[in-house]
Scaffold this motif. Structure first.
Motif, PDB file in Angstrom:
ATOM      1  N   SER A  19       9.580   3.634 -11.526  1.00  0.00           N
ATOM      2  CA  SER A  19      10.109   2.899 -12.683  1.00  0.00           C
ATOM      3  C   SER A  19      10.100   3.762 -13.943  1.00  0.00           C
ATOM      4  O   SER A  19      10.998   3.652 -14.778  1.00  0.00           O
ATOM      5  CB  SER A  19       9.336   1.596 -12.907  1.00  0.00           C
ATOM      6  OG  SER A  19       8.017   1.851 -13.337  1.00  0.00           O
ATOM      7  N   ILE A  20       9.105   4.645 -14.085  1.00  0.00           N
ATOM      8  CA  ILE A  20       9.080   5.565 -15.231  1.00  0.00           C
ATOM      9  C   ILE A  20      10.335   6.438 -15.200  1.00  0.00           C
ATOM     10  O   ILE A  20      10.990   6.646 -16.228  1.00  0.00           O
ATOM     11  CB  ILE A  20       7.804   6.438 -15.214  1.00  0.00           C
ATOM     12  CG1 ILE A  20       6.577   5.589 -15.513  1.00  0.00           C
ATOM     13  CG2 ILE A  20       7.923   7.582 -16.235  1.00  0.00           C
ATOM     14  CD1 ILE A  20       5.251   6.333 -15.336  1.00  0.00           C
ATOM     15  N   HIS A  21      10.688   6.915 -14.025  1.00  0.00           N
ATOM     16  CA  HIS A  21      11.898   7.728 -13.866  1.00  0.00           C
ATOM     17  C   HIS A  21      13.128   6.953 -14.341  1.00  0.00           C
ATOM     18  O   HIS A  21      13.965   7.487 -15.078  1.00  0.00           O
ATOM     19  CB  HIS A  21      12.035   8.149 -12.405  1.00  0.00           C
ATOM     20  CG  HIS A  21      13.326   8.820 -12.087  1.00  0.00           C
ATOM     21  ND1 HIS A  21      13.626  10.098 -12.500  1.00  0.00           N
ATOM     22  CD2 HIS A  21      14.408   8.375 -11.396  1.00  0.00           C
ATOM     23  CE1 HIS A  21      14.844  10.415 -12.072  1.00  0.00           C
ATOM     24  NE2 HIS A  21      15.325   9.398 -11.399  1.00  0.00           N
ATOM     25  N   TYR A  22      13.254   5.690 -13.941  1.00  0.00           N
ATOM     26  CA  TYR A  22      14.408   4.885 -14.336  1.00  0.00           C
ATOM     27  C   TYR A  22      14.416   4.632 -15.834  1.00  0.00           C
ATOM     28  O   TYR A  22      15.471   4.657 -16.473  1.00  0.00           O
ATOM     29  CB  TYR A  22      14.433   3.556 -13.565  1.00  0.00           C
ATOM     30  CG  TYR A  22      14.595   3.733 -12.079  1.00  0.00           C
ATOM     31  CD1 TYR A  22      15.481   4.676 -11.562  1.00  0.00           C
ATOM     32  CD2 TYR A  22      13.854   2.983 -11.181  1.00  0.00           C
ATOM     33  CE1 TYR A  22      15.629   4.852 -10.194  1.00  0.00           C
ATOM     34  CE2 TYR A  22      13.993   3.149  -9.815  1.00  0.00           C
ATOM     35  CZ  TYR A  22      14.880   4.093  -9.327  1.00  0.00           C
ATOM     36  OH  TYR A  22      15.019   4.269  -7.983  1.00  0.00           O
ATOM     37  N   VAL A  23      13.243   4.369 -16.405  1.00  0.00           N
ATOM     38  CA  VAL A  23      13.165   4.144 -17.856  1.00  0.00           C
ATOM     39  C   VAL A  23      13.572   5.424 -18.590  1.00  0.00           C
ATOM     40  O   VAL A  23      14.328   5.378 -19.570  1.00  0.00           O
ATOM     41  CB  VAL A  23      11.749   3.687 -18.267  1.00  0.00           C
ATOM     42  CG1 VAL A  23      11.585   3.691 -19.781  1.00  0.00           C
ATOM     43  CG2 VAL A  23      11.462   2.287 -17.717  1.00  0.00           C
ATOM     44  N   PHE A  24      13.114   6.561 -18.115  1.00  0.00           N
ATOM     45  CA  PHE A  24      13.468   7.838 -18.737  1.00  0.00           C
ATOM     46  C   PHE A  24      14.980   8.079 -18.696  1.00  0.00           C
ATOM     47  O   PHE A  24      15.562   8.591 -19.650  1.00  0.00           O
ATOM     48  CB  PHE A  24      12.750   8.999 -18.049  1.00  0.00           C
ATOM     49  CG  PHE A  24      11.317   9.194 -18.485  1.00  0.00           C
ATOM     50  CD1 PHE A  24      10.665   8.266 -19.294  1.00  0.00           C
ATOM     51  CD2 PHE A  24      10.624  10.314 -18.075  1.00  0.00           C
ATOM     52  CE1 PHE A  24       9.347   8.465 -19.686  1.00  0.00           C
ATOM     53  CE2 PHE A  24       9.307  10.528 -18.465  1.00  0.00           C
ATOM     54  CZ  PHE A  24       8.667   9.597 -19.277  1.00  0.00           C
ATOM     55  N   LEU A  25      15.624   7.716 -17.576  1.00  0.00           N
ATOM     56  CA  LEU A  25      17.073   7.896 -17.462  1.00  0.00           C
ATOM     57  C   LEU A  25      17.833   7.063 -18.481  1.00  0.00           C
ATOM     58  O   LEU A  25      18.933   7.426 -18.888  1.00  0.00           O
ATOM     59  CB  LEU A  25      17.548   7.535 -16.048  1.00  0.00           C
ATOM     60  CG  LEU A  25      17.234   8.535 -14.945  1.00  0.00           C
ATOM     61  CD1 LEU A  25      17.641   7.977 -13.590  1.00  0.00           C
ATOM     62  CD2 LEU A  25      17.935   9.860 -15.202  1.00  0.00           C
ATOM     63  N   ARG A  26      17.239   5.939 -18.893  1.00  0.00           N
ATOM     64  CA  ARG A  26      17.903   5.015 -19.816  1.00  0.00           C
ATOM     65  C   ARG A  26      17.469   5.200 -21.268  1.00  0.00           C
ATOM     66  O   ARG A  26      17.992   4.529 -22.145  1.00  0.00           O
ATOM     67  CB  ARG A  26      17.620   3.581 -19.388  1.00  0.00           C
ATOM     68  CG  ARG A  26      17.989   3.279 -17.970  1.00  0.00           C
ATOM     69  CD  ARG A  26      19.410   2.863 -17.796  1.00  0.00           C
ATOM     70  NE  ARG A  26      19.591   1.609 -18.468  1.00  0.00           N
ATOM     71  CZ  ARG A  26      20.698   1.271 -19.101  1.00  0.00           C
ATOM     72  NH1 ARG A  26      21.706   2.075 -19.151  1.00  0.00           N
ATOM     73  NH2 ARG A  26      20.790   0.113 -19.699  1.00  0.00           N
ATOM     74  N   TRP A  27      16.516   6.085 -21.524  1.00  0.00           N
ATOM     75  CA  TRP A  27      15.988   6.270 -22.876  1.00  0.00           C
ATOM     76  C   TRP A  27      16.848   7.302 -23.598  1.00  0.00           C
ATOM     77  O   TRP A  27      16.735   8.502 -23.382  1.00  0.00           O
ATOM     78  CB  TRP A  27      14.537   6.714 -22.791  1.00  0.00           C
ATOM     79  CG  TRP A  27      13.795   6.728 -24.084  1.00  0.00           C
ATOM     80  CD1 TRP A  27      14.241   6.318 -25.313  1.00  0.00           C
ATOM     81  CD2 TRP A  27      12.453   7.175 -24.284  1.00  0.00           C
ATOM     82  NE1 TRP A  27      13.278   6.487 -26.254  1.00  0.00           N
ATOM     83  CE2 TRP A  27      12.161   7.007 -25.653  1.00  0.00           C
ATOM     84  CE3 TRP A  27      11.487   7.704 -23.432  1.00  0.00           C
ATOM     85  CZ2 TRP A  27      10.932   7.353 -26.189  1.00  0.00           C
ATOM     86  CZ3 TRP A  27      10.269   8.040 -23.965  1.00  0.00           C
ATOM     87  CH2 TRP A  27       9.989   7.857 -25.328  1.00  0.00           C
ATOM     88  N   THR A  28      17.705   6.836 -24.488  1.00  0.00           N
ATOM     89  CA  THR A  28      18.660   7.686 -25.176  1.00  0.00           C
ATOM     90  C   THR A  28      17.990   8.860 -25.880  1.00  0.00           C
ATOM     91  O   THR A  28      18.435  10.000 -25.763  1.00  0.00           O
ATOM     92  CB  THR A  28      19.469   6.869 -26.204  1.00  0.00           C
ATOM     93  OG1 THR A  28      20.100   5.787 -25.530  1.00  0.00           O
ATOM     94  CG2 THR A  28      20.525   7.729 -26.876  1.00  0.00           C
ATOM     95  N   ALA A  29      16.928   8.598 -26.627  1.00  0.00           N
ATOM     96  CA  ALA A  29      16.271   9.661 -27.388  1.00  0.00           C
ATOM     97  C   ALA A  29      15.768  10.766 -26.464  1.00  0.00           C
ATOM     98  O   ALA A  29      15.915  11.960 -26.758  1.00  0.00           O
ATOM     99  CB  ALA A  29      15.118   9.089 -28.215  1.00  0.00           C
ATOM    100  N   LEU A  97       8.465  -2.207 -22.259  1.00  0.00           N
ATOM    101  CA  LEU A  97       9.058  -2.271 -20.927  1.00  0.00           C
ATOM    102  C   LEU A  97       8.092  -1.727 -19.876  1.00  0.00           C
ATOM    103  O   LEU A  97       7.921  -2.320 -18.817  1.00  0.00           O
ATOM    104  CB  LEU A  97      10.374  -1.494 -20.904  1.00  0.00           C
ATOM    105  CG  LEU A  97      11.127  -1.444 -19.576  1.00  0.00           C
ATOM    106  CD1 LEU A  97      11.430  -2.854 -19.049  1.00  0.00           C
ATOM    107  CD2 LEU A  97      12.413  -0.647 -19.733  1.00  0.00           C
ATOM    108  N   LEU A  98       7.434  -0.610 -20.185  1.00  0.00           N
ATOM    109  CA  LEU A  98       6.481  -0.033 -19.235  1.00  0.00           C
ATOM    110  C   LEU A  98       5.286  -0.951 -19.003  1.00  0.00           C
ATOM    111  O   LEU A  98       4.813  -1.084 -17.876  1.00  0.00           O
ATOM    112  CB  LEU A  98       6.024   1.346 -19.714  1.00  0.00           C
ATOM    113  CG  LEU A  98       7.083   2.449 -19.637  1.00  0.00           C
ATOM    114  CD1 LEU A  98       6.592   3.705 -20.338  1.00  0.00           C
ATOM    115  CD2 LEU A  98       7.467   2.747 -18.192  1.00  0.00           C
ATOM    116  N   VAL A  99       4.803  -1.601 -20.061  1.00  0.00           N
ATOM    117  CA  VAL A  99       3.694  -2.558 -19.902  1.00  0.00           C
ATOM    118  C   VAL A  99       4.124  -3.705 -18.997  1.00  0.00           C
ATOM    119  O   VAL A  99       3.398  -4.109 -18.084  1.00  0.00           O
ATOM    120  CB  VAL A  99       3.203  -3.068 -21.277  1.00  0.00           C
ATOM    121  CG1 VAL A  99       2.261  -4.259 -21.110  1.00  0.00           C
ATOM    122  CG2 VAL A  99       2.512  -1.946 -22.053  1.00  0.00           C
ATOM    123  N   ALA A 100       5.330  -4.227 -19.229  1.00  0.00           N
ATOM    124  CA  ALA A 100       5.838  -5.326 -18.391  1.00  0.00           C
ATOM    125  C   ALA A 100       5.978  -4.881 -16.936  1.00  0.00           C
ATOM    126  O   ALA A 100       5.589  -5.608 -16.009  1.00  0.00           O
ATOM    127  CB  ALA A 100       7.184  -5.820 -18.929  1.00  0.00           C
TER     128      ALA A 100
END
Length: 199
Positions: A19-29, A97-100
């Motif tokens: 999930s961290i990988h997916y969040v990173f892919l979606r994190w514009t900054a 999002l990561l906490v959730a």
């Protein structure tokens, strides 16, 4: 081992790392930092280290983790590793999002995880290789993806974001690039003033 202290089982740890990988892919900054090589020649290593840091942080803190503490750490990491200030609110959005995800995956619930996965894979398909490539592709994909708030890199799946929405994060994240390394016409880096946001 400290990284697995608060993970309920190996599957919880594996899904959280994914999930961290997916969040990173979606994190514009973060994607802008990668695309512009804001961490120098070690940019991708610094991104990988950030993922490890997040896993260790959750492993040691567990459900006691505070999204605001994680936000502060992400902001500091960006300043130290990418010489950029996150003033777009995305660090808090990512933290929440990561906490959730950590809590839901620990309870065996996959709803948010599946939404993140689908959104990240859709965004990757829409933006092509620019999400994964270092400096090989100077892309303006942020403009072409901005017609759909949920499809743009930086927007998070519905139900996991604040009322501001992903579009604001994507537009505000452009400021991160302006505050990163700037080079003059001769190729020399221009020194920029750096400050830390206080609450």
């Amino acid at each position: 081992m400290a990284t697995t202290t608060h993970f309920k089982n190996p599957q919880h740890l594996a899904l959280f790392n994914e999930s961290i990988h997916y969040v990173f892919l979606r994190w514009t900054a973060l994607q802008l930092a990668i695309e512009h090589g804001m961490g120098g020649s070690q940019t991708l290593s610094k991104v990988s280290l950030l993922g490890t840091y997040i896993t260790d942080f959750f492993g040691s803190q567990g459900v006691r983790i505070d999204s605001y503490d994680l936000e502060d750490n992400l902001i500091s990491y960006f300043e130290e590793s990418f010489q950029a200030q996150l003033e777009d609110g995305s660090a808090l959005q990512v933290s929440q999002l990561l906490v959730a995800l950590f809590r839901e995956l620990g309870d065996g619930r996959l709803d948010t995880f599946e939404r993140c996965k689908t959104a990240a894979l859709n965004a990757t398909a829409n933006t092509g290789a620019s999400v994964r490539v270092r400096d090989d592709d100077e892309s303006s994909d942020g403009d072409s993806d901005s017609d759909s708030g949920d499809e743009s890199v930086g927007a998070f799946p519905s139900g996991t974001q604040d009322s501001e929405g992903g579009m604001e994060v994507e537009m505000a994240a452009e400021a991160v690039v302006k505050q990163g390394p700037v080079f003059d016409e001769d190729g020399f880096e221009v020194v920029q003033q750096k400050g830390r946001r206080r609450r």
